[in-house]
Design an enzyme around this catalytic site. Structure first.
Site, PDB file in Angstrom:
ATOM      1  N   SER A  64      39.742  57.552  29.897  1.00  0.00           N
ATOM      2  CA  SER A  64      38.594  57.808  29.695  1.00  0.00           C
ATOM      3  C   SER A  64      38.121  57.661  28.237  1.00  0.00           C
ATOM      4  O   SER A  64      38.282  56.597  27.374  1.00  0.00           O
ATOM      5  CB  SER A  64      38.139  59.455  29.872  1.00  0.00           C
ATOM      6  N   ASP A  94      36.106  57.177  36.281  1.00  0.00           N
ATOM      7  CA  ASP A  94      36.600  57.978  35.248  1.00  0.00           C
ATOM      8  C   ASP A  94      38.338  57.982  35.465  1.00  0.00           C
ATOM      9  O   ASP A  94      38.631  58.508  36.645  1.00  0.00           O
ATOM     10  CB  ASP A  94      36.143  59.316  34.802  1.00  0.00           C
TER      11      ASP A  94
END
Length: 384
Positions: free
Chosen positions: A56, A217
């Site tokens: 991320s 993500d």
């Protein structure tokens, strides 16, 4: 200053790894930690880690460090400058018209027939990709690997097609792809699409297409956050997390949780809980291996792995609240619909507040926290 170890052919290299977790705006904290570490070593020297693994927002920080692995302090200074001058509109479109357009796209009935062309998302994060493209020369990664400044780097993302956690990595030739239950490693050249995928929070930012599949993500399906670094050869892992001190639970719940409360809990779970579980699992394995001789460990091809974790020592929700008014008015309006306001003690704001004043506080906190652990971290980095 490099920390590569020379060992006998029968012993694994004691490779050190830097693992950077996700956390949205909280990843500014990681910059403060690496800033402190960079000051402990001479100028114009390479990064003191053989492996960099990020997820991320941590993947973006990690990739930037990999690009400047030949000069650790210079790389940190460049990353710090960006975070200290951050604004929300550098991450996603924040003016009212663009937010309304993005919401309308997802609400129109025709959206159902155009799902493959218009990935579902509340916010448009194209400014982030433009920013990364202007700042990072990703060809540097391969050169730094070839010159021996790093052994490998990885970016983790979640496959919407398979539900697997996928680690995309660049590394020295001897490292191969791997397959495990719900996770795999794929050798590739890291591109901006990998960074956008790894940081694409579900429903908030659009999924990123890599090849024929869409990814989101990297924290979503990442059940073993330490796995990429270990597969890439790590024997010592420094983890810089973004999980702050747990708040004391209230004696009783006075009102049902708001949408912001629920979203904050979900983000805490995504970014923190799997790491805690993986660290606990690793410690149990280390305790078991301690009962075996080195010869027996070699037979089963398992070796103890040392870890050191550094997390914020202050409540990031409290740090974020005073900066609520710095968000663009349109974003504040959107967040109000979810129950976010200056008085709300919700974690959601601490993840989405990409404003320089808040980021500067996080950098300074990371720097202080790391300096307080200087002796322990140096001993960890220099261990043979």
């Amino acid at each position: 200053m490099r920390f590569r170890k020379t060992t006998s052919p029968q012993q694994p290299l004691a490779q050190s790894a830097l693992v950077l977790t996700g956390g949205g705006a909280r990843a500014a904290y990681q910059v403060g930690v690496v800033k402190a570490i960079s000051e402990w070593f001479p100028r114009n020297k390479g990064i003191p880690f053989d492996i960099i693994s990020g997820t991320s927002a941590g993947a973006i920080n990690g990739t930037a460090l990999a690009c400047y692995a030949a000069n650790f302090r210079l790389g940190v200074k460049k990353i710090e400058w960006v975070w200290r001058h951050f604004e929300t509109n550098k991450v996603y479109q924040s003016n009212l018209l663009r937010i309304c357009q993005q919401l309308a796209i997802n609400l129109l009935p025709s959206r159902l027939t155009n799902a493959s062309q218009l990935p579902l998302a509340i916010l448009d994060n194209s400014p982030l990709q433009q920013l990364l493209a202007s700042l990072l020369d990703l060809s540097r990664i391969e050169r730094n690997i070839d010159r021996g400044f790093i052994k490998a780097m990885s970016v983790s993302a979640s496959s919407y097609a398979t539900g697997n956690s996928v680690c995309f990595f660049q590394a020295e030739p001897e490292i191969s792809d791997w397959y495990r239950v719900r996770r795999r490693g794929i050798r590739t050249k890291i591109g901006f699409e990998h960074l956008m995928a790894s940081s694409a929070l579900p429903m908030v930012f659009p999924a990123s297409r890599i090849g024929k599949r869409f990814y989101g993500d990297g924290s979503i399906h990442q059940l073993a956050p330490l796995s990429p670094a270990i597969h890439l050869g790590a024997r010592r892992i420094l983890v810089i997390g973004t999980s702050d001190l747990p708040a004391a639970p209230p004696e009783r719940m006075l009102a049902p949780p708001s949408a912001a409360d629920i979203a904050g809990h979900l983000l805490d779970t995504i970014f923190s809980d799997s790491l805690r579980a993986d660290l606990e699992r690793l410690q149990r394995i280390n305790n078991t291996l301690a009962l075996l001789s080195k010869g027996e460990q070699q037979k089963i091809d398992l070796y103890p792995i040392q870890t050191h974790v550094i997390n914020p020592t202050e409540d990031l929700k409290h740090l974020a609240s005073p900066h609520y008014h710095r968000l663009p008015r349109s974003v504040r309006g959107l967040l109000k619909l979810m129950g976010v306001n200056p008085a709300a003690n919700t974690a959601l704001l601490s993840y989405l507040l990409f404003e320089k004043e808040y980021c500067q506080e996080l950098i300074d906190l990371g720097y202080r926290d790391c300096m307080q652990q200087k002796e322990a971290i140096l001993q960890f980095l220099l261990a043979s």
